[in-house]
Design a protein around this motif. Structure first.
Motif, short mmCIF file in Angstrom:
data_model
loop_
_atom_site.label_atom_id
_atom_site.label_comp_id
_atom_site.label_asym_id
_atom_site.label_seq_id
_atom_site.Cartn_x
_atom_site.Cartn_y
_atom_site.Cartn_z
N PRO A 5 0.85 -1.20 0.00
CA PRO A 5 0.00 0.00 0.00
C PRO A 5 0.88 1.25 0.00
CG PRO A 5 -0.48 -1.42 1.89
CD PRO A 5 0.69 -2.00 1.21
N PRO A 6 0.37 2.38 -0.54
CA PRO A 6 1.19 3.60 -0.57
C PRO A 6 1.63 4.00 0.84
CG PRO A 6 -0.97 3.98 -1.59
CD PRO A 6 -0.97 2.59 -1.07
N VAL A 7 2.83 4.55 0.93
CA VAL A 7 3.37 4.97 2.23
C VAL A 7 2.52 6.13 2.75
CG1 VAL A 7 5.39 5.94 3.38
CG2 VAL A 7 5.68 4.33 1.49
N ASP A 8 2.11 6.02 4.00
CA ASP A 8 1.34 7.11 4.61
C ASP A 8 2.13 8.40 4.59
OD1 ASP A 8 -1.09 6.30 5.24
OD2 ASP A 8 -0.76 6.00 7.39
N GLY A 9 1.48 9.50 4.24
CA GLY A 9 2.15 10.79 4.32
C GLY A 9 2.81 11.21 3.03
N ASN A 11 1.88 11.55 -0.81
CA ASN A 11 0.73 11.38 -1.68
C ASN A 11 0.87 12.32 -2.86
OD1 ASN A 11 -1.72 11.17 -2.87
ND2 ASN A 11 -2.92 11.47 -0.99
#
Ligand code: COS
Length: 389
Positions: A5-9, A11
């Protein structure tokens, strides 16, 4: 399939409200501003009705917080808006930038609450316009060398001096004026920023400069002869004006980059359409590798520039210092825009040199980008200084 999943923070997608803003400004540009292209070139003016439409769109308050009457979309939102506005004649983003990015920005960033509450609402609606008066005949790149002086006399400062190349100096009602309050201190404590009413005795506007391009956006001298500025119209603290000027220019340099991205993007679209349509040697020139390589380089440059702008704006919105990024954005995006218009003209061949394609206008308009808001040599100095600290 994604690795994870995309890395949090982190975007890279614009939020929905900014996508909506982008779409609405694009429509506005296409419907209201594109039809004025020839008018601006022929008459060197933005019609009042177009300025009124920009006001009605709420453009003049975009980057400022709602508390002071702005749209509250921050620097990123403002850059997205300017990117779209950059698709029209450069004059529109220039006039908006003179007001939002630098003219009013100094007041917004460093002005006291009372001063902001009094002036920001009418500035955010665009009912009143602002400009930024730093440059002087003997102080361009060397901004700390300004000679305009402010002497304290009772409840007012008295301003004397000449500012030049002031964008929207003819249109603006107010200016952020930088003046020397203590000659012995220079940039460190000797320069103060003032919020100045331009419609008062002691202020004269010179005639508009005859320029190479950017028709529709004017520059002129502002001449101060014993012009009075009430003490409560000092922006920030006495003596801290140079820092205010530099912080404001950081903002201006980001949004200038955004305009470069939009202006270059529409040129790329024109070049693609032309390359697909123009047939030489029995096939569209888009089939020629020489043209494909030019298109590939243009698209790559724009992509890099856009990401730099968004990253700088993201940092600004986080309240972090972004002077380094702003200098990089200014240098890179302006050089990119000059490169792009040159290549797009090349792809159009002889037609690119003709006025009817609009590319020669974009070519003339682009040249100033490497000069104003700090020459690209000054940006390199700022970047190098940061690296070598
Ligand atoms: N944010 C906050 N503070 C800043 C700053 C910034 N972006 N840039 C400089 N400062 C501070 C410095 O930190 C220094 O303070 P300290 O000594 O306390 O650290 C002070 O301001 C003086 O800075 P500096 O020594 O770098 O000043 P210089 O006179 O050498 O000038 C340049 C610096 C060349 C960068 C500046 O004059 C400049 O930007 N010139 C171009 C002007 C311009 O863009 N004109 C366009 C016309 S207006 S549209």
């Amino acid at each position: 399939m994604a690795l994870a999943p995309p890395v949090d923070g982190l975007n890279f997608e614009l939020p929905e409200d900014l996508k909506l803003l982008k779409r609405s400004i694009r429509e506005f540009v296409e419907k209201e501003l594109w039809p004025l292209t020839d008018h601006l070139e022929q008459h060197d003016e933005i019609p009042k009705s177009a300025l009124d439409k920009m006001r009605a769109m709420g453009l003049f308050g975009l980057p400022f917080s709602e508390e002071f009457g702005g749209a509250g979309i921050g620097e990123l939102g403002y850059c997205v808006a300017l990117e779209e506005l950059g698709r029209a004649n450069s004059a529109f983003s220039n006039v908006l930038g003179a007001h939002c990015s630098i003219g009013v920005m100094a007041l917004y960033l460093d002005g006291g609450d009372a001063l902001k509450k009094r002036y920001m609402p009418v500035l955010c609606t665009g009912e009143k316009l602002g400009c930024f008066a730093l440059s002087e005949p003997a102080a361009g790149s060397d901004a700390a060398n300004i000679q305009t002086a402010a002497r304290l006399g009772g409840e007012s400062y008295v301003l004397n001096g000449v500012k030049h190349f002031i964008t929207s100096g003819d249109l603006a009602d107010y200016a952020t004026v930088f003046a020397v309050t203590d000659k012995s201190l220079g940039a460190r404590g000797g320069i103060t920023a003032f919020w100045v009413d331009l419609n008062q005795p002691g202020v004269t506007r010179g005639k508009n400069d005859a320029k190479m391009g950017l028709y529709g956006s004017h520059t002129c001298e502002l001449i101060f002869q014993d012009a009075k500025v009430p003490v409560d119209h000092v922006i920030g603290k006495v003596g801290m004006g140079f820092i205010t000027a530099m912080k404001t220019l950081d903002m201006g340099r980001l949004s200038l980059g955004a305009g470069c991205v939009g202006g270059s993007q529409i040129l790329l679209e024109k070049a693609i359409a032309h390359a697909k349509e123009r047939v030489q040697f029995g096939k569209p020139i888009a089939k020629q590798q020489a043209v494909q390589f030019m298109l590939a380089d243009i698209a790559t440059e724009i992509h890099a520039a856009r990401n730099m702008v968004y990253h700088g704006a993201w940092k600004a919105d986080r309240g972090e210092r972004f002077s380094l990024e702003a200098a990089m954005v200014k240098r890179y995006c302006s050089d990119m825009a000059i490169f792009v218009v040159d290549r797009v003209l090349q792809i159009h061949g002889g037609m690119g040199f003709m006025k009817e394609t609009g590319i020669e206008r974009a070519y003339r308009d682009a040249r100033i980008l490497a000069i104003y808001e700090g020459t690209n040599e000054i940006q390199r100095m700022i970047i190098a200084e940061e690296l070598l600290k």
